[in-house]
Design a protein around this motif. Structure first.
Motif, PDB file in Angstrom:
ATOM      1  N   PRO A  80       9.938   7.681 -12.730  1.00 62.35           N
ATOM      2  CA  PRO A  80      10.438   8.608 -13.749  1.00 62.35           C
ATOM      3  C   PRO A  80      10.737  10.000 -13.186  1.00 62.35           C
ATOM      4  CG  PRO A  80       8.424   7.512 -14.490  1.00 62.35           C
ATOM      5  CD  PRO A  80       8.640   7.095 -13.072  1.00 62.35           C
ATOM      6  N   GLY A  81      10.058  10.386 -12.103  1.00 60.66           N
ATOM      7  CA  GLY A  81      10.285  11.719 -11.524  1.00 60.66           C
ATOM      8  C   GLY A  81      11.352  11.735 -10.442  1.00 60.66           C
ATOM      9  N   ALA A  82      11.961  10.582 -10.150  1.00 65.57           N
ATOM     10  CA  ALA A  82      12.945  10.529  -9.057  1.00 65.57           C
ATOM     11  C   ALA A  82      14.169  11.360  -9.413  1.00 65.57           C
ATOM     12  CB  ALA A  82      13.360   9.088  -8.788  1.00 65.57           C
ATOM     13  N   GLY A  83      14.727  11.992  -8.433  1.00 70.24           N
ATOM     14  CA  GLY A  83      15.901  12.825  -8.657  1.00 70.24           C
ATOM     15  C   GLY A  83      15.535  14.238  -9.063  1.00 70.24           C
ATOM     16  N   ASN A  84      14.245  14.474  -9.337  1.00 66.62           N
ATOM     17  CA  ASN A  84      13.758  15.814  -9.677  1.00 66.62           C
ATOM     18  C   ASN A  84      13.466  16.553  -8.374  1.00 66.62           C
ATOM     19  OD1 ASN A  84      12.346  18.016 -10.433  1.00 66.62           O
ATOM     20  ND2 ASN A  84      10.814  16.937 -11.674  1.00 66.62           N
ATOM     21  N   THR A  85      14.222  17.565  -8.078  1.00 60.35           N
ATOM     22  CA  THR A  85      14.093  18.230  -6.776  1.00 60.35           C
ATOM     23  C   THR A  85      13.187  19.457  -6.810  1.00 60.35           C
ATOM     24  OG1 THR A  85      16.153  19.364  -7.272  1.00 60.35           O
ATOM     25  CG2 THR A  85      16.305  17.418  -5.860  1.00 60.35           C
TER      26      THR A  85
ATOM     27  N   ILE B 259       0.839  -1.222   0.000  1.00 61.47           N
ATOM     28  CA  ILE B 259       0.000   0.000   0.000  1.00 61.47           C
ATOM     29  C   ILE B 259       0.869   1.265   0.000  1.00 61.47           C
ATOM     30  CG2 ILE B 259      -2.089  -1.003   1.003  1.00 61.47           C
ATOM     31  CD1 ILE B 259       0.455   0.824   3.208  1.00 61.47           C
ATOM     32  N   GLY B 260       2.123   1.117  -0.517  1.00 57.43           N
ATOM     33  CA  GLY B 260       3.124   2.176  -0.373  1.00 57.43           C
ATOM     34  C   GLY B 260       2.794   3.496  -1.042  1.00 57.43           C
ATOM     35  N   PHE B 261       1.924   3.481  -2.070  1.00 56.77           N
ATOM     36  CA  PHE B 261       1.644   4.738  -2.774  1.00 56.77           C
ATOM     37  C   PHE B 261       0.543   5.579  -2.115  1.00 56.77           C
ATOM     38  CE2 PHE B 261       4.448   3.802  -6.377  1.00 56.77           C
ATOM     39  CZ  PHE B 261       4.934   5.092  -6.619  1.00 56.77           C
ATOM     40  N   TYR B 262       0.026   5.150  -0.982  1.00 57.46           N
ATOM     41  CA  TYR B 262      -0.882   6.040  -0.240  1.00 57.46           C
ATOM     42  C   TYR B 262      -0.062   7.138   0.436  1.00 57.46           C
ATOM     43  CZ  TYR B 262      -5.039   3.148  -0.790  1.00 57.46           C
ATOM     44  OH  TYR B 262      -6.114   2.480  -1.317  1.00 57.46           O
TER      45      TYR B 262
ATOM     46  N   LEU C  51      14.361  13.034   2.808  1.00 60.92           N
ATOM     47  CA  LEU C  51      14.301  14.342   2.153  1.00 60.92           C
ATOM     48  C   LEU C  51      13.838  14.255   0.704  1.00 60.92           C
ATOM     49  CD1 LEU C  51      17.733  15.657   3.512  1.00 60.92           C
ATOM     50  CD2 LEU C  51      15.447  16.168   4.410  1.00 60.92           C
ATOM     51  N   ASP C  52      13.899  13.052   0.101  1.00 62.73           N
ATOM     52  CA  ASP C  52      13.530  12.877  -1.303  1.00 62.73           C
ATOM     53  C   ASP C  52      12.098  13.357  -1.533  1.00 62.73           C
ATOM     54  OD1 ASP C  52      14.219  11.052  -3.927  1.00 62.73           O
ATOM     55  OD2 ASP C  52      12.081  10.994  -3.421  1.00 62.73           O
ATOM     56  N   PRO C  53      11.861  14.179  -2.600  1.00 63.61           N
ATOM     57  CA  PRO C  53      10.529  14.771  -2.785  1.00 63.61           C
ATOM     58  C   PRO C  53       9.421  13.743  -3.027  1.00 63.61           C
ATOM     59  CG  PRO C  53      11.995  15.292  -4.629  1.00 63.61           C
ATOM     60  CD  PRO C  53      12.837  14.668  -3.569  1.00 63.61           C
ATOM     61  N   ILE C  54       9.739  12.581  -3.598  1.00 64.32           N
ATOM     62  CA  ILE C  54       8.716  11.536  -3.775  1.00 64.32           C
ATOM     63  C   ILE C  54       8.614  10.718  -2.492  1.00 64.32           C
ATOM     64  CG2 ILE C  54       8.115   9.427  -5.039  1.00 64.32           C
ATOM     65  CD1 ILE C  54       9.623  10.701  -7.451  1.00 64.32           C
ATOM     66  N   ALA C  55       9.753  10.226  -2.029  1.00 65.25           N
ATOM     67  CA  ALA C  55       9.760   9.300  -0.894  1.00 65.25           C
ATOM     68  C   ALA C  55       9.154   9.916   0.369  1.00 65.25           C
ATOM     69  CB  ALA C  55      11.195   8.851  -0.613  1.00 65.25           C
TER      70      ALA C  55
ATOM     71  N   CYS D  53       8.950   3.894  -3.224  1.00 72.32           N
ATOM     72  CA  CYS D  53       8.139   4.620  -4.211  1.00 72.32           C
ATOM     73  C   CYS D  53       9.032   5.354  -5.210  1.00 72.32           C
ATOM     74  CB  CYS D  53       7.227   5.632  -3.519  1.00 72.32           C
ATOM     75  SG  CYS D  53       6.050   4.873  -2.403  1.00 72.32           S
ATOM     76  N   ALA D  54      10.191   5.803  -4.749  1.00 72.54           N
ATOM     77  CA  ALA D  54      11.075   6.601  -5.610  1.00 72.54           C
ATOM     78  C   ALA D  54      11.916   5.739  -6.554  1.00 72.54           C
ATOM     79  CB  ALA D  54      11.984   7.469  -4.742  1.00 72.54           C
TER      80      ALA D  54
END
Ligand SMILES: NC(=O)c1ccc[n+]([C@@H]2O[C@H](COP(=O)([O-])OP(=O)(O)OC[C@H]3O[C@@H](n4cnc5c(N)ncnc54)[C@H](O)[C@@H]3O)[C@@H](O)[C@H]2O)c1
Length: 262
Positions: free
Chosen positions: A256-261, A108-111, A238-242, A251-252
């Motif tokens: 495709p958006g990972a690393g995008n700050t 359920i990680g994407f909640y 601190l990761d914007p997705i995680a 999740c990160a």
């Protein structure tokens, strides 16, 4: 029976449950020799014949064996899909009463972290690994409803060695070894048909509701907050997705958006 008995949780449970139950310990990796009241089987959970032999006379299976993190598909498929199926089928054929399936919060990680789940929501897996845990929960439900093989699916948060939280996210997800053992005892002994339970200690920052825990009579004792002032933020905190999602760094990965700050 404990499958995955050579792994981290398997070793913790072997130590903490051996005075309460006779144990059948199964893993493809080597384990310590059988002590009093123990039997040891070294085989793969993809080996149906070996599983059938090991399962004779077993009352409950605590199914931990498998790939325990994100991995290439063939590894996930072999252990967590095929092996999981063979384990449930062998348990049914052997007349096992209760399956305790080690699912994961990564089903359920994407909640978002702001959503207090009670276990009844649709799955939102964050990895191929999380998808395999959703498969195991579905398999458990199927064997319970069709064949009467009762099941408790544990959406385990984070149990570690050393037995303490290691980052900020763990302040919400941590499950101590003492609470893990109690959770598994309740899962084996509670009079339920099919139940999803979040596996976390009594953490002050817990995200999950305790409906499932109450259904099996589990009352956790430990609180990750006791470590809070010793923890500093890690890159995944601190990761914007995680940082906003329950699955954190899972999740990160490959996102495709990972690393995008931004
Ligand atoms: N530790 C945690 O915080 C956590 C969180 C959520 C879910 N879980 C789940 O709990 C279970 C145990 O986790 P762990 O941390 O002890 O993992 P682990 O990797 O330490 O142990 C897994 C064990 O499974 C065995 N195994 C793998 N494939 C096998 C096969 N085909 N046949 C037989 N044995 C096989 C391995 O040899 C290993 O001993 C896993 O299913 C994991 O996904 C763990």
């Amino acid at each position: 029976m404990i499958t995955g008995a050579a792994g981290l949780l398997g070793r913790v449970l072997r130590e903490r449950l051996r005075s309460r139950y006779a144990l059948v310990l199964l893993d493809q990796a080597p384990m310590d020799a059988a002590g009093e009241g123990e039997a040891v089987f070294q085989c793969s959970i993809t080996d149906a014949a070996a599983l059938r032999r090991a399962m004779q006379g077993v009352d409950s299976v605590v199914h931990l064996a498998g790939v325990s993190t994100e991995a290439p598909w063939d590894a996930i498929r072999d252990a967590n899909i095929e092996g999981c199926y063979q384990t449930f089928e062998a348990a049914y054929q052997a007349g096992v009463r209760r399956m305790v399936f080690a699912s994961s919060n990564h089903a359920i990680g994407f909640y978002p972290r702001t959503r207090a789940l009670d276990g009844s929501e649709p799955v939102r897996p964050d990895t191929r690994y999380g998808v395999s845990k959703a498969f195991g929960e579905a398999l458990a439900s199927y064997y319970a409803d069709k064949f009467g093989l009762s099941a408790v699916c544990l959406r385990i948060g984070t149990a570690r060695s050393p037995d303490e939280p290691g980052d900020i996210r763990h302040l919400s997800t941590w499950l101590s070894h003492r609470d893990l053992a109690e959770l598994v005892i309740c899962s084996i002994e509670a009079p339920v048909h099919y139940q999803v339970v979040f596996g976390a200690s009594a953490n002050q920052r817990n995200w999950w509701r305790d409906d499932g825990a109450q259904a099996i009579g589990f009352t956790p004792q430990d609180n990750a907050e006791d470590w809070a002032d010793r923890l500093t933020a890690t890159p995944s905190d601190l990761d914007p997705i995680a940082r906003n999602l329950q699955g954190g760094s899972f999740c990160a990965w490959e996102h495709p958006g990972a690393g995008n700050t931004d």
